[in-house]
Motif scaffolding. Structure first.
Motif, PDB file in Angstrom:
ATOM      1  N   LEU A 150      28.782  26.350  37.223  1.00 27.84           N
ATOM      2  CA  LEU A 150      29.439  27.126  36.168  1.00 27.84           C
ATOM      3  C   LEU A 150      29.193  28.617  36.368  1.00 27.84           C
ATOM      4  O   LEU A 150      30.101  29.434  36.215  1.00 27.84           O
ATOM      5  CB  LEU A 150      28.926  26.689  34.794  1.00 27.84           C
ATOM      6  CG  LEU A 150      29.694  25.605  34.058  1.00 27.84           C
ATOM      7  CD1 LEU A 150      28.948  25.177  32.814  1.00 27.84           C
ATOM      8  CD2 LEU A 150      31.095  26.078  33.695  1.00 27.84           C
ATOM      9  N   GLU A 151      27.963  28.968  36.690  1.00 28.54           N
ATOM     10  CA  GLU A 151      27.641  30.377  36.927  1.00 28.54           C
ATOM     11  C   GLU A 151      28.446  30.912  38.113  1.00 28.54           C
ATOM     12  O   GLU A 151      28.974  32.033  38.061  1.00 28.54           O
ATOM     13  CB  GLU A 151      26.146  30.522  37.199  1.00 28.54           C
ATOM     14  CG  GLU A 151      25.259  30.213  36.000  1.00 28.54           C
ATOM     15  CD  GLU A 151      23.790  30.232  36.357  1.00 28.54           C
ATOM     16  OE1 GLU A 151      23.463  30.506  37.544  1.00 28.54           O
ATOM     17  OE2 GLU A 151      22.954  29.958  35.472  1.00 28.54           O
ATOM     18  N   ALA A 152      28.549  30.115  39.168  1.00 28.88           N
ATOM     19  CA  ALA A 152      29.300  30.556  40.348  1.00 28.88           C
ATOM     20  C   ALA A 152      30.786  30.695  40.031  1.00 28.88           C
ATOM     21  O   ALA A 152      31.449  31.640  40.487  1.00 28.88           O
ATOM     22  CB  ALA A 152      29.094  29.566  41.497  1.00 28.88           C
ATOM     23  N   LEU A 153      31.322  29.763  39.247  1.00 31.24           N
ATOM     24  CA  LEU A 153      32.736  29.819  38.878  1.00 31.24           C
ATOM     25  C   LEU A 153      33.030  31.065  38.053  1.00 31.24           C
ATOM     26  O   LEU A 153      34.036  31.764  38.272  1.00 31.24           O
ATOM     27  CB  LEU A 153      33.103  28.564  38.090  1.00 31.24           C
ATOM     28  CG  LEU A 153      34.535  28.468  37.549  1.00 31.24           C
ATOM     29  CD1 LEU A 153      35.547  28.502  38.690  1.00 31.24           C
ATOM     30  CD2 LEU A 153      34.703  27.204  36.714  1.00 31.24           C
ATOM     31  N   ARG A 154      32.176  31.377  37.099  1.00 30.92           N
ATOM     32  CA  ARG A 154      32.391  32.543  36.249  1.00 30.92           C
ATOM     33  C   ARG A 154      32.185  33.836  37.019  1.00 30.92           C
ATOM     34  O   ARG A 154      32.802  34.859  36.706  1.00 30.92           O
ATOM     35  CB  ARG A 154      31.470  32.454  35.035  1.00 30.92           C
ATOM     36  CG  ARG A 154      31.922  31.365  34.065  1.00 30.92           C
ATOM     37  CD  ARG A 154      30.871  30.970  33.065  1.00 30.92           C
ATOM     38  NE  ARG A 154      31.394  29.934  32.171  1.00 30.92           N
ATOM     39  CZ  ARG A 154      30.634  29.187  31.362  1.00 30.92           C
ATOM     40  NH1 ARG A 154      29.310  29.351  31.355  1.00 30.92           N
ATOM     41  NH2 ARG A 154      31.188  28.268  30.593  1.00 30.92           N
ATOM     42  N   GLU A 155      31.321  33.787  38.031  1.00 38.24           N
ATOM     43  CA  GLU A 155      31.161  34.954  38.895  1.00 38.24           C
ATOM     44  C   GLU A 155      32.453  35.240  39.647  1.00 38.24           C
ATOM     45  O   GLU A 155      32.882  36.401  39.763  1.00 38.24           O
ATOM     46  CB  GLU A 155      30.010  34.698  39.879  1.00 38.24           C
ATOM     47  CG  GLU A 155      29.842  35.757  40.950  1.00 38.24           C
ATOM     48  CD  GLU A 155      29.183  37.031  40.443  1.00 38.24           C
ATOM     49  OE1 GLU A 155      29.142  38.016  41.198  1.00 38.24           O
ATOM     50  OE2 GLU A 155      28.716  37.033  39.285  1.00 38.24           O
ATOM     51  N   LEU A 156      33.098  34.189  40.147  1.00 36.92           N
ATOM     52  CA  LEU A 156      34.388  34.374  40.812  1.00 36.92           C
ATOM     53  C   LEU A 156      35.420  34.953  39.858  1.00 36.92           C
ATOM     54  O   LEU A 156      36.146  35.893  40.183  1.00 36.92           O
ATOM     55  CB  LEU A 156      34.900  33.031  41.353  1.00 36.92           C
ATOM     56  CG  LEU A 156      34.292  32.486  42.644  1.00 36.92           C
ATOM     57  CD1 LEU A 156      34.967  31.160  42.988  1.00 36.92           C
ATOM     58  CD2 LEU A 156      34.440  33.462  43.791  1.00 36.92           C
ATOM     59  N   ARG A 157      35.492  34.362  38.667  1.00 43.37           N
ATOM     60  CA  ARG A 157      36.516  34.766  37.696  1.00 43.37           C
ATOM     61  C   ARG A 157      36.286  36.173  37.169  1.00 43.37           C
ATOM     62  O   ARG A 157      37.229  36.969  37.070  1.00 43.37           O
ATOM     63  CB  ARG A 157      36.517  33.772  36.525  1.00 43.37           C
ATOM     64  CG  ARG A 157      37.540  34.065  35.436  1.00 43.37           C
ATOM     65  CD  ARG A 157      37.189  33.298  34.175  1.00 43.37           C
ATOM     66  NE  ARG A 157      35.896  33.718  33.639  1.00 43.37           N
ATOM     67  CZ  ARG A 157      35.240  33.044  32.678  1.00 43.37           C
ATOM     68  NH1 ARG A 157      35.749  31.942  32.180  1.00 43.37           N
ATOM     69  NH2 ARG A 157      34.070  33.486  32.246  1.00 43.37           N
ATOM     70  N   ASP A 158      35.050  36.492  36.832  1.00 39.53           N
ATOM     71  CA  ASP A 158      34.773  37.744  36.130  1.00 39.53           C
ATOM     72  C   ASP A 158      34.438  38.916  37.040  1.00 39.53           C
ATOM     73  O   ASP A 158      34.577  40.069  36.632  1.00 39.53           O
ATOM     74  CB  ASP A 158      33.605  37.539  35.153  1.00 39.53           C
ATOM     75  CG  ASP A 158      33.908  36.496  34.095  1.00 39.53           C
ATOM     76  OD1 ASP A 158      35.101  36.275  33.816  1.00 39.53           O
ATOM     77  OD2 ASP A 158      32.957  35.878  33.574  1.00 39.53           O
ATOM     78  N   SER A 159      34.006  38.623  38.262  1.00 37.34           N
ATOM     79  CA  SER A 159      33.555  39.716  39.120  1.00 37.34           C
ATOM     80  C   SER A 159      34.393  39.846  40.380  1.00 37.34           C
ATOM     81  O   SER A 159      35.003  40.892  40.635  1.00 37.34           O
ATOM     82  CB  SER A 159      32.082  39.503  39.491  1.00 37.34           C
ATOM     83  OG  SER A 159      31.636  40.538  40.348  1.00 37.34           O
ATOM     84  N   ARG A 160      34.441  38.796  41.167  1.00 36.59           N
ATOM     85  CA  ARG A 160      35.109  38.900  42.466  1.00 36.59           C
ATOM     86  C   ARG A 160      36.605  39.191  42.338  1.00 36.59           C
ATOM     87  O   ARG A 160      37.152  40.027  43.057  1.00 36.59           O
ATOM     88  CB  ARG A 160      34.887  37.618  43.271  1.00 36.59           C
ATOM     89  CG  ARG A 160      33.445  37.408  43.720  1.00 36.59           C
ATOM     90  CD  ARG A 160      32.917  38.615  44.468  1.00 36.59           C
ATOM     91  NE  ARG A 160      31.589  38.362  45.042  1.00 36.59           N
ATOM     92  CZ  ARG A 160      30.855  39.283  45.633  1.00 36.59           C
ATOM     93  NH1 ARG A 160      31.311  40.541  45.705  1.00 36.59           N
ATOM     94  NH2 ARG A 160      29.665  38.999  46.120  1.00 36.59           N
ATOM     95  N   THR A 161      37.297  38.482  41.458  1.00 37.38           N
ATOM     96  CA  THR A 161      38.746  38.701  41.355  1.00 37.38           C
ATOM     97  C   THR A 161      39.075  40.092  40.822  1.00 37.38           C
ATOM     98  O   THR A 161      40.156  40.626  41.098  1.00 37.38           O
ATOM     99  CB  THR A 161      39.381  37.639  40.439  1.00 37.38           C
ATOM    100  OG1 THR A 161      38.759  37.674  39.151  1.00 37.38           O
ATOM    101  CG2 THR A 161      39.237  36.255  41.030  1.00 37.38           C
TER     102      THR A 161
END
Length: 428
Positions: A165-176
């Motif tokens: 979940l933390e990794a998914l939200r990192e993708l959504r909120d930071s990387r993109t």
């Protein structure tokens, strides 16, 4: 997300032990009125309930077939800590390799490909979590996995799901955000979050806490029920399996049940053409006391995963239900019910010259209240209660103790300074 250097991760992964055997807001939250429920589709109103009826309380999701019933105590578990660290390191290493190590120097197109690859990795590991749980149920059913190892698997899944979940939200909120004009589908990401949140439960948190207790602590008494088709592969659509775990946490009865055979994420969505109210009505067919008398508190539609969530949180009751659109059945159920709110369905008293022991049962194999009094004075007695040679606890000042008895009958011993009572309680 802080990323460890790849060399360090490789070393840690090399020496790590091999793994040993909430509700979040959805697209829309709506509370139906009685008028809209009453006007729901006749097809849904004729829906056959797959739950066990219970009066004046919530229905329960049953297991089917040849069910294995276990009764165990779970406490300090160093194996869980090692397995969870191992899983976290693997997730971190995977994300570092796929996206973190070269993201800053990549072109926009390369960054898009990295995000997609990292996102696919998360989804693949999410699928692996459920498969691990299915396989654990099969192994437990065939005797190749102990009760402790089965509990450890559920807790390992909880911890890995939290890291994903933390990794998914990192993708959504930071990387993109670092890729102009690009984003992941909000609806799909929310559905993916819901898939991971399935493994974040209060019962698992209670057992996680027990795993961190000292060796001197008695641990938590757990009732485990499993069933599994041991002949069919767990990834087959014809495979049947599921589990039910229950504990007493203070003054609350906590129950978690999963029916893997009620899950068909890739099947035609039976609720797709229905309104939210009609889908809620389907849930009400399974849980009429919750849906009609108490009214659902929350509804979430995760249609991308053929998954629908309804929640009841009122008075002394919390019920969380995940409906599967592919089967139209209940896939997962979680319940938290205060002990004193449970209806009483049966009462038996056992006595000798020194003690009276009263057993008050609750619906659908729920908790039992043990009350101990002096045979002559009728005053409450402090006594130690043992079930099948497992010491459960001591009665309170009022002479009572709630226990979670085995489903298939048990031997009960009540021991006090004044004497003892030994009885065999049948499952009739």
């Amino acid at each position: 997300m802080k990323s460890a250097p790849p060399v360090l991760l490789a070393v840690l992964l090399g020496v790590s032990l091999v793994a040993m055997p909430v509700i979040a807001a959805g697209p829309e939250t709506t509370e139906p009125t009685q008028e809209t429920i009453s006007s729901a589709s006749p097809q849904l109103l004729s829906h056959q309930s797959g739950t066990v009826d219970a009066e004046n309380t919530t229905n329960r999701l049953p297991l089917t077939g040849d069910v294995t019933n276990e009764y165990t105590t779970y406490g300090s578990d160093i194996g869980l800590a090692f397995a969870s660290v191992d899983d976290q390191l693997r997730v971190d290493h995977e994300q570092y390799t796929v996206i973190d190590s070269e993201f800053d120097d990549a072109t926009l197109e390369e960054r898009k490909n990295m995000v997609r690859a990292a996102y696919d990795c998360i989804n693949n590991r999410t699928e692996a979590i459920e498969e691990r749980e299915r396989e654990a149920i099969r192994k437990h059913e065939t005797g190749y996995m102990t009760d402790t190892e089965l509990i450890r698997t559920l807790l390992r899944n909880q911890n890995e799901a939290e890291r994903l979940l933390e990794a998914l939200r990192e993708l959504r909120d930071s990387r993109t955000e670092e890729i102009p004009g690009y984003s992941l589908s909000p609806q799909q990401v929310r559905a993916d979050e819901a898939s991971l949140e399935l493994y974040q439960t209060s019962l698992r948190s209670e057992l996680e806490q027990a795993s961190q207790s000292s060796q001197q602590d008695a641990g938590t008494v757990v009732r485990i029920r499993t069933f599994a088709d041991t002949e069919t592969p767990t990834d087959s659509k014809d495979w049947h399996g599921g589990y039910s775990f229950s504990v007493i946490d203070g003054d609350t009865y906590v129950l978690e049940t999963t029916r893997f055979d009620n899950r068909r994420a890739d099947a035609v969505n039976q609720f797709e053409d229905y309104s939210n109210y009609e889908t809620i009505q389907a849930a009400t067919e399974f849980y009429p006391w919750a849906g009609e008398e108490k009214r659902w508190s929350e509804f979430n539609d995760y249609g991308e995963e053929n998954l629908y969530f309804v929640n009841l949180e009122v008075d002394q009751t919390q019920l969380e239900v995940y409906l599967d659109g592919g089967t139209g059945q209940v896939y997962r159920e979680r319940q938290e019910l205060t002990l004193e709110s449970l209806p009483k369905v049966d009462n038996e008293t056992y006595a000798n010259d020194s003690l009276n022991v009263s057993l008050t049962e609750t619906p659908v194999n729920g908790p039992t209240k043990v009350a101990v009094t002096d045979a002559e004075t009728k005053e409450p007695v402090t006594a130690t209660v043992t079930v099948d040679d497992t010491e459960i606890g001591r009665t309170d000042d009022d002479g009572t103790l709630w226990i979670l008895p085995p489903v298939d009958g048990y031997d009960l011993e009540v021991q006090s300074n004044a004497g003892s009572v030994d009885v065999t309680v049948s499952d009739d």
